[in-house]
Design an enzyme around this catalytic site. Sequence first.
Site, mmCIF file in Angstrom:
data_model
loop_
_atom_site.group_PDB
_atom_site.id
_atom_site.type_symbol
_atom_site.label_atom_id
_atom_site.label_comp_id
_atom_site.label_asym_id
_atom_site.label_seq_id
_atom_site.Cartn_x
_atom_site.Cartn_y
_atom_site.Cartn_z
ATOM 1 N N ASP A 133 0.089 -7.529 1.313
ATOM 2 C CA ASP A 133 0.593 -6.165 1.532
ATOM 3 C C ASP A 133 2.122 -6.127 1.549
ATOM 4 O O ASP A 133 2.730 -5.410 2.331
ATOM 5 C CB ASP A 133 0.038 -5.579 2.836
ATOM 6 C CG ASP A 133 0.163 -4.056 2.872
ATOM 7 O OD1 ASP A 133 0.264 -3.441 1.794
ATOM 8 O OD2 ASP A 133 0.167 -3.487 3.986
ATOM 9 N N SER A 149 4.734 2.422 7.902
ATOM 10 C CA SER A 149 4.402 1.295 7.024
ATOM 11 C C SER A 149 5.608 0.846 6.218
ATOM 12 O O SER A 149 6.277 1.659 5.573
ATOM 13 C CB SER A 149 3.282 1.681 6.067
ATOM 14 O OG SER A 149 2.039 1.434 6.629
ATOM 15 N N LEU A 174 -9.185 -22.740 -1.624
ATOM 16 C CA LEU A 174 -9.875 -23.993 -1.400
ATOM 17 C C LEU A 174 -11.271 -23.989 -2.015
ATOM 18 O O LEU A 174 -11.788 -25.036 -2.387
ATOM 19 C CB LEU A 174 -9.955 -24.285 0.103
ATOM 20 C CG LEU A 174 -10.522 -25.632 0.545
ATOM 21 C CD1 LEU A 174 -9.745 -26.787 -0.095
ATOM 22 C CD2 LEU A 174 -10.480 -25.752 2.056
ATOM 23 N N HIS A 181 0.817 -1.217 0.000
ATOM 24 C CA HIS A 181 0.000 0.000 0.000
ATOM 25 C C HIS A 181 0.851 1.268 0.000
ATOM 26 O O HIS A 181 0.355 2.347 -0.325
ATOM 27 C CB HIS A 181 -0.981 0.003 1.188
ATOM 28 C CG HIS A 181 -0.374 0.244 2.525
ATOM 29 N ND1 HIS A 181 -0.110 -0.769 3.412
ATOM 30 C CD2 HIS A 181 -0.009 1.382 3.151
ATOM 31 C CE1 HIS A 181 0.385 -0.261 4.524
ATOM 32 N NE2 HIS A 181 0.471 1.044 4.388
#
Length: 514
Positions: free
Chosen positions: A191, A264, A319, A161
């Site tokens: 991310d 971040s 799945l 991000h």
Amino acid sequence: MNTRTLTPTRLVLALLTAGLLGGAGATYMAGGPARAAAPASAPATSTSTSRSTSTSTSTSSVAQPANLQGAPDFSRITERYGPAVVNISVSGVRKASAEGEETAVAPGLPPGIDPNDPFFEFFRRFQGQGGGQRGQRDTPVRGQGSGFVVSADGLILTNAHVVRDASEVIVKLTDRREFKAKVLGSDPKTDVAVLKIDAKELPTVPLGSARDLKVGEWVLAIGSPFGFENSVSAGVVSAKGRSLPDDSFVPFLQTDVAVNPGNSGGPLFNSRGEVVGINSQIYSQSGGYQGLSFAIPIELASQVKDQIVATGKASHARLGVSVQEVNQTLADSFKLDRPEGALVSSVEPGGPADKAGLKSGDVIRQVNGQRIVASGDLPALIGQSTPGSQVSLEVWRQGRTETLSAKLGDASDKKAAVAQADSGVGQGKLGLALRPLQPQEKREAGVGAGLVVEDVGGPAALAGVQPGDLLMAVNGTPVQSVDQVRAAVAKSAKSVALLIRRDGDTIFVPVRLG
């Protein structure tokens, strides 16, 4: 797979980049995405009067027994590995129109202008004329984040991000040198993003193991909160394996390390100076640090990094099921010894789970021998697997354990979901008025059997069942008549699990009988 195991009311999930256009990144409030405001990010070329690392350690003051050691000496870790932590500045343009601006109240009006403002009418009459004909225009976007060097030839890890929608990425080292970075690839599902700069003999960080971390162990974060480069904060590991909304592929590390917008992509160190995670998100009511920080385990980040370096992208398995949490009421209904596992509420027709023989009402308890405690554990394990690989599933079905084998599909084809049930239940009788489906209703609903809920009251109403819902099964057993429902309820002492279909989605609703 979308995990929604946490349902905070008015709780903000703030991404930790300084944001685009001054935004702190995507937030999560009352179950929906929003954009939170953040302080303006410091420019990447800002002048510093000192080359020393800024240290701002924030730890909880906890009384310790005399025989326990205190906090480790983080100054040595900072001195040795701080130079490998980088500041990342991004810029780009985004197409926007007056009509499309979120804060515009009318075409041609300045964003965010109050209708009571004295100039509102002026702008509406004069600048608003023909405003809708201007079409799209380029709007500059800017943001900041952190990262760290993992190879001496310029390979850098950060958050996806941080570099999202960026046309230019600038990496600034602690020695004030700046490099234009190339985004080798980014993976929004985890991310994680990988950057490359044209440099040699760079300082690097050693990679450790998040698996070996213990709850309560000291950890250290280095990053650029609010643009303050190479800031240091410390705390402890609060929990491991956390599942967050819309981040079901990541078993997050939860810490109380003080991280803020701009952190971040920065590294999370253990007390030995090894990187064990990438700081990614916080939970906050204000958009800033409030004691809940989350980091991506370094093993997962390294796995994604290797795929991106090799192929330019990361792949994840699926799945093909929708699962939900097993609470105590559902555990009682399915005769489980404890409320653990992932309850399958629906199976994608023709998907990997369907081919493996999984059914609605199954409770998946283990994958390849790894225990599934919360429903979010399943998508995290599956998402980290390779498409096409075989997995062994331990399933609880109709009061006994079965083992199934599934060949996983590719998550890029179609994403499975994690359902969420209301937890409120009442006491007394079931409180349902039911009737069988008519042939035309079956065709319209795309089902072969089931009962229509004509009216609802008592425990079923309190549990969230509504008129118009389709009752497909009770405690995992399909029902086609009212008598079958009565028989299933008569066998249940404390509670029943109703498989409800509404608007094309199915979910088990636990109803406590009292």
